[in-house]
Design a protein around this motif. Structure first.
Motif, PDB file in Angstrom:
ATOM      1  N   GLY A   1      38.359  32.037 -13.721  1.00 17.82           N
ATOM      2  CA  GLY A   1      38.446  33.486 -13.640  1.00 17.82           C
ATOM      3  C   GLY A   1      38.839  34.149 -14.941  1.00 17.82           C
ATOM      4  N   LYS A   2      39.019  33.340 -15.989  1.00 14.07           N
ATOM      5  CA  LYS A   2      39.407  33.894 -17.281  1.00 14.07           C
ATOM      6  C   LYS A   2      38.192  34.519 -17.968  1.00 14.07           C
ATOM      7  CE  LYS A   2      41.486  32.678 -21.734  1.00 14.07           C
ATOM      8  NZ  LYS A   2      40.434  33.353 -22.517  1.00 14.07           N
ATOM      9  N   ALA A   3      38.375  35.700 -18.465  1.00 16.37           N
ATOM     10  CA  ALA A   3      37.273  36.395 -19.127  1.00 16.37           C
ATOM     11  C   ALA A   3      37.222  36.037 -20.606  1.00 16.37           C
ATOM     12  CB  ALA A   3      37.438  37.898 -18.970  1.00 16.37           C
ATOM     13  N   PHE A   4      36.021  35.947 -21.142  1.00 17.45           N
ATOM     14  CA  PHE A   4      35.834  35.896 -22.583  1.00 17.45           C
ATOM     15  C   PHE A   4      35.945  37.334 -23.083  1.00 17.45           C
ATOM     16  CE2 PHE A   4      33.470  32.487 -20.608  1.00 17.45           C
ATOM     17  CZ  PHE A   4      33.863  31.381 -21.342  1.00 17.45           C
ATOM     18  N   THR A   5      36.598  37.554 -24.206  1.00 17.30           N
ATOM     19  CA  THR A   5      36.820  38.921 -24.680  1.00 17.30           C
ATOM     20  C   THR A   5      36.404  39.087 -26.133  1.00 17.30           C
ATOM     21  OG1 THR A   5      39.125  38.396 -25.257  1.00 17.30           O
ATOM     22  CG2 THR A   5      38.720  39.325 -23.075  1.00 17.30           C
ATOM     23  N   ASN A   6      35.912  40.278 -26.454  1.00 14.38           N
ATOM     24  CA  ASN A   6      35.516  40.629 -27.811  1.00 14.38           C
ATOM     25  C   ASN A   6      34.502  39.631 -28.361  1.00 14.38           C
ATOM     26  OD1 ASN A   6      35.578  42.437 -29.970  1.00 14.38           O
ATOM     27  ND2 ASN A   6      37.149  41.281 -31.044  1.00 14.38           N
ATOM     28  N   VAL A   7      33.380  39.498 -27.656  1.00 14.53           N
ATOM     29  CA  VAL A   7      32.333  38.540 -28.020  1.00 14.53           C
ATOM     30  C   VAL A   7      31.374  39.191 -29.013  1.00 14.53           C
ATOM     31  CG1 VAL A   7      30.379  37.209 -27.168  1.00 14.53           C
ATOM     32  CG2 VAL A   7      32.508  37.297 -25.853  1.00 14.53           C
ATOM     33  N   TRP A   8      31.282  38.607 -30.212  1.00 12.72           N
ATOM     34  CA  TRP A   8      30.424  39.149 -31.272  1.00 12.72           C
ATOM     35  C   TRP A   8      29.161  38.336 -31.488  1.00 12.72           C
ATOM     36  CZ3 TRP A   8      30.426  43.516 -34.287  1.00 12.72           C
ATOM     37  CH2 TRP A   8      31.501  44.393 -34.085  1.00 12.72           C
ATOM     38  N   SER A   9      29.063  37.163 -30.904  1.00 12.17           N
ATOM     39  CA  SER A   9      27.859  36.352 -31.100  1.00 12.17           C
ATOM     40  C   SER A   9      27.568  35.550 -29.841  1.00 12.17           C
ATOM     41  CB  SER A   9      28.020  35.411 -32.302  1.00 12.17           C
ATOM     42  OG  SER A   9      29.137  34.547 -32.138  1.00 12.17           O
ATOM     43  N   ILE A  10      26.266  35.502 -29.475  1.00 16.64           N
ATOM     44  CA  ILE A  10      25.793  34.691 -28.359  1.00 16.64           C
ATOM     45  C   ILE A  10      24.461  34.078 -28.766  1.00 16.64           C
ATOM     46  CG2 ILE A  10      25.130  34.633 -25.929  1.00 16.64           C
ATOM     47  CD1 ILE A  10      26.655  37.202 -25.485  1.00 16.64           C
ATOM     48  N   ILE A  11      24.316  32.767 -28.577  1.00 16.99           N
ATOM     49  CA  ILE A  11      23.030  32.116 -28.807  1.00 16.99           C
ATOM     50  C   ILE A  11      22.754  31.141 -27.662  1.00 16.99           C
ATOM     51  CG2 ILE A  11      23.243  32.272 -31.321  1.00 16.99           C
ATOM     52  CD1 ILE A  11      23.683  29.182 -31.297  1.00 16.99           C
ATOM     53  N   GLU A  12      21.498  30.750 -27.528  1.00 15.72           N
ATOM     54  CA  GLU A  12      21.110  29.693 -26.617  1.00 15.72           C
ATOM     55  C   GLU A  12      20.549  28.554 -27.454  1.00 15.72           C
ATOM     56  OE1 GLU A  12      18.533  29.144 -22.495  1.00 15.72           O
ATOM     57  OE2 GLU A  12      17.898  30.651 -23.957  1.00 15.72           O
ATOM     58  N   ASP A  13      21.105  27.345 -27.286  1.00 15.89           N
ATOM     59  CA  ASP A  13      20.639  26.232 -28.120  1.00 15.89           C
ATOM     60  C   ASP A  13      19.397  25.578 -27.514  1.00 15.89           C
ATOM     61  OD1 ASP A  13      21.412  24.419 -26.125  1.00 15.89           O
ATOM     62  OD2 ASP A  13      23.270  23.831 -27.142  1.00 15.89           O
ATOM     63  N   LYS A  14      18.896  24.577 -28.205  1.00 11.96           N
ATOM     64  CA  LYS A  14      17.649  23.925 -27.794  1.00 11.96           C
ATOM     65  C   LYS A  14      17.757  23.245 -26.428  1.00 11.96           C
ATOM     66  CE  LYS A  14      15.921  23.034 -32.500  1.00 11.96           C
ATOM     67  NZ  LYS A  14      16.964  23.839 -33.202  1.00 11.96           N
ATOM     68  N   LYS A  15      18.977  22.911 -26.011  1.00 10.25           N
ATOM     69  CA  LYS A  15      19.195  22.273 -24.717  1.00 10.25           C
ATOM     70  C   LYS A  15      19.382  23.295 -23.599  1.00 10.25           C
ATOM     71  CE  LYS A  15      21.315  18.088 -26.643  1.00 10.25           C
ATOM     72  NZ  LYS A  15      22.526  17.205 -26.616  1.00 10.25           N
ATOM     73  N   GLY A  16      19.421  24.574 -23.954  1.00  5.14           N
ATOM     74  CA  GLY A  16      19.607  25.615 -22.955  1.00  5.14           C
ATOM     75  C   GLY A  16      21.044  26.019 -22.736  1.00  5.14           C
ATOM     76  N   ALA A  17      21.978  25.450 -23.496  1.00  2.02           N
ATOM     77  CA  ALA A  17      23.378  25.833 -23.381  1.00  2.02           C
ATOM     78  C   ALA A  17      23.607  27.180 -24.071  1.00  2.02           C
ATOM     79  CB  ALA A  17      24.282  24.768 -23.999  1.00  2.02           C
ATOM     80  N   ILE A  18      24.519  27.968 -23.511  1.00  8.63           N
ATOM     81  CA  ILE A  18      24.881  29.263 -24.080  1.00  8.63           C
ATOM     82  C   ILE A  18      26.162  29.098 -24.890  1.00  8.63           C
ATOM     83  CG2 ILE A  18      25.559  31.640 -23.570  1.00  8.63           C
ATOM     84  CD1 ILE A  18      22.661  31.096 -22.924  1.00  8.63           C
ATOM     85  N   TRP A  19      26.143  29.588 -26.123  1.00 12.34           N
ATOM     86  CA  TRP A  19      27.306  29.546 -27.012  1.00 12.34           C
ATOM     87  C   TRP A  19      27.808  30.974 -27.218  1.00 12.34           C
ATOM     88  CZ3 TRP A  19      28.877  24.973 -29.872  1.00 12.34           C
ATOM     89  CH2 TRP A  19      28.118  23.835 -29.578  1.00 12.34           C
ATOM     90  N   LEU A  20      29.133  31.135 -27.158  1.00 11.75           N
ATOM     91  CA  LEU A  20      29.751  32.448 -27.337  1.00 11.75           C
ATOM     92  C   LEU A  20      30.878  32.358 -28.357  1.00 11.75           C
ATOM     93  CD1 LEU A  20      29.597  31.847 -23.916  1.00 11.75           C
ATOM     94  CD2 LEU A  20      29.731  34.341 -24.010  1.00 11.75           C
ATOM     95  N   GLY A  21      30.945  33.336 -29.239  1.00  9.57           N
ATOM     96  CA  GLY A  21      32.054  33.453 -30.172  1.00  9.57           C
ATOM     97  C   GLY A  21      32.930  34.607 -29.737  1.00  9.57           C
ATOM     98  N   ASP A  22      34.200  34.310 -29.373  1.00  9.24           N
ATOM     99  CA  ASP A  22      35.089  35.379 -28.901  1.00  9.24           C
ATOM    100  C   ASP A  22      36.434  35.283 -29.583  1.00  9.24           C
ATOM    101  OD1 ASP A  22      36.528  33.346 -27.621  1.00  9.24           O
ATOM    102  OD2 ASP A  22      36.672  34.427 -25.718  1.00  9.24           O
ATOM    103  N   ASN A  23      37.423  36.020 -29.072  1.00 10.97           N
ATOM    104  CA  ASN A  23      38.746  36.074 -29.684  1.00 10.97           C
ATOM    105  C   ASN A  23      39.426  34.712 -29.742  1.00 10.97           C
ATOM    106  OD1 ASN A  23      38.810  38.731 -30.393  1.00 10.97           O
ATOM    107  ND2 ASN A  23      40.125  39.412 -28.727  1.00 10.97           N
ATOM    108  N   ASP A  24      39.083  33.807 -28.822  1.00 11.04           N
ATOM    109  CA  ASP A  24      39.746  32.513 -28.762  1.00 11.04           C
ATOM    110  C   ASP A  24      39.034  31.438 -29.571  1.00 11.04           C
ATOM    111  OD1 ASP A  24      41.745  33.434 -27.028  1.00 11.04           O
ATOM    112  OD2 ASP A  24      40.456  33.138 -25.287  1.00 11.04           O
ATOM    113  N   GLY A  25      37.814  31.726 -30.049  1.00 15.41           N
ATOM    114  CA  GLY A  25      37.088  30.738 -30.820  1.00 15.41           C
ATOM    115  C   GLY A  25      35.647  30.605 -30.377  1.00 15.41           C
ATOM    116  N   LEU A  26      35.134  29.374 -30.427  1.00  9.90           N
ATOM    117  CA  LEU A  26      33.733  29.077 -30.131  1.00  9.90           C
ATOM    118  C   LEU A  26      33.627  28.328 -28.806  1.00  9.90           C
ATOM    119  CD1 LEU A  26      30.753  28.989 -31.069  1.00  9.90           C
ATOM    120  CD2 LEU A  26      31.313  26.877 -32.292  1.00  9.90           C
TER     121      LEU A  26
END
Length: 343
Positions: free
Chosen positions: A206-231
């Motif tokens: 239930g923890k929210a990701f906050t202040n996300v400045w980057s989102i990508i989808e890799d070749k395997k279909g995984a979603i990557w997010l860069g937020d206040n806590d890291g990658l």
């Protein structure tokens, strides 16, 4: 000006947004014609570079505070030298070869190579601060603003805000994944849109990701997010904190490596780095990270691009404002026309 005051001013320039906006679908044209030539130089911009994008025929497009530049491998052309608005934030070349130019306070410009057409709140844009521009697979242009998302179909705008289910009105990044869902990074929580409903993206606890400045989808279909806590990485069922390094911008290169620009000590932001996460160790408990370049504040490293030749381009603001290129061995500083030896 003291160092503390400079840092405060820098953060205000980067992260503060206007909040006014209105919704309309009436599109009166505001077309600007020019007869004078563009400015061509041997050097890149010497102001904040927020984003770097790939153009046609191997050209590089650079969104700098004082102009949109095109690099053809030999020289830089400021294609906006005749536009009075100096605060450019993002750039996109659409599938038809037209350019979309985002600004911090003047809406967005559409450039067909001959004339500029400006869209602001008067034409239906949600807000005159446009942080990010994205073209989906259907050719629809999505504009992330300081007051929600604007969808432009070539004829009119449709705006979405928290009233429509958007998680936060200040949009930082947009991505369409392989299933057709649109992901929106915000200065609050990220969310995705399936064409009908917005869903706030949280982990299973239930923890929210906050202040996300980057989102990508890799070749395997995984979603990557860069937020206040890291990658973070989301594989469809579980969430992994890959690194506590920040990721204000992120790309996956042709070899599957993940590149980021961001603070290595978020949220303090005292040191910013261009980092590479080796593809062979991405799913290890401690992936191998190579710090290609780092700078100490006041200053930040921003947008990222892997060019067609495999080189990595990135922008900077603050004391190192400008654009850089890393070819695997050396870093070229185009603002100062210097070569930095790496290793």
């Amino acid at each position: 000006m003291t160092k503390g005051v400079f840092v405060c001013v820098l953060w205000i320039l980067v992260f503060c947004t206007p909040c006014a906006g209105k919704k309309t679908t009436d599109i009166p044209k505001d077309t600007i014609h020019y007869n004078s030539r563009d400015t061509v130089t041997a050097y890149g911009p010497n102001s904040m570079v927020r984003n770097v994008k790939q153009g046609r025929n191997g050209t590089i497009l650079i969104a700098a505070w004082k102009g949109i530049f095109r690099y053809d491998g030999k020289s830089f052309t400021n294609i906006t030298s005749k536009i009075s608005s100096p605060s450019f934030w993002d750039v996109l070349e659409d599938r038809n070869g037209n350019l979309w130019l985002a600004t911090r306070d003047s809406g967005v410009y559409y450039y067909d190579g001959k004339s500029f057409q400006q869209f602001t709140t008067r034409q239906g844009l949600a807000n005159n601060f446009v942080c990010t521009i994205y073209e989906d697979r259907a050719g629809i242009i999505w504009l992330g603003t300081g007051d929600g998302v604007s969808r432009y179909d070539g004829k009119s705008f449709r705006n979405f805000s928290t009233k429509d289910g958007l998680s936060n009105n200040s949009i930082t990044t947009i991505l369409e994944d392989k299933t057709g869902k649109l992901w929106f990074g915000t200065r609050g929580e990220p969310c995705f849109y399936d064409g009908k409903t917005f869903t706030v993206f949280r982990n299973k606890a239930g923890k929210a990701f906050t202040n996300v400045w980057s989102i990508i989808e890799d070749k395997k279909g995984a979603i990557w997010l860069g937020d206040n806590d890291g990658l973070w990485r989301y594989d469809g069922s579980s969430y992994t904190l890959v690194s506590k390094r920040g990721a204000s911008a992120m790309i996956e290169d042709k070899k599957g490596n993940i590149w980021t620009t961001g603070s290595i000590d978020p949220p303090n932001g005292k040191v910013w780095a261009l980092s590479r996460y080796d593809q062979s160790s991405l799913y290890n408990a401690k992936p191998t990270v190579t710090e290609v370049m780092s700078i100490e504040g006041p200053g930040m490293l921003c947008g990222l691009l892997e060019a067609t030749d495999g080189s990595i381009w990135f922008g900077a603001l603050g004391s190192t404002s400008g654009v850089f290129r890393y070819d695997g061995k050396t870093i070229t500083d185009f603002r100062k026309n210097k070569i930095r030896n790496n290793g």
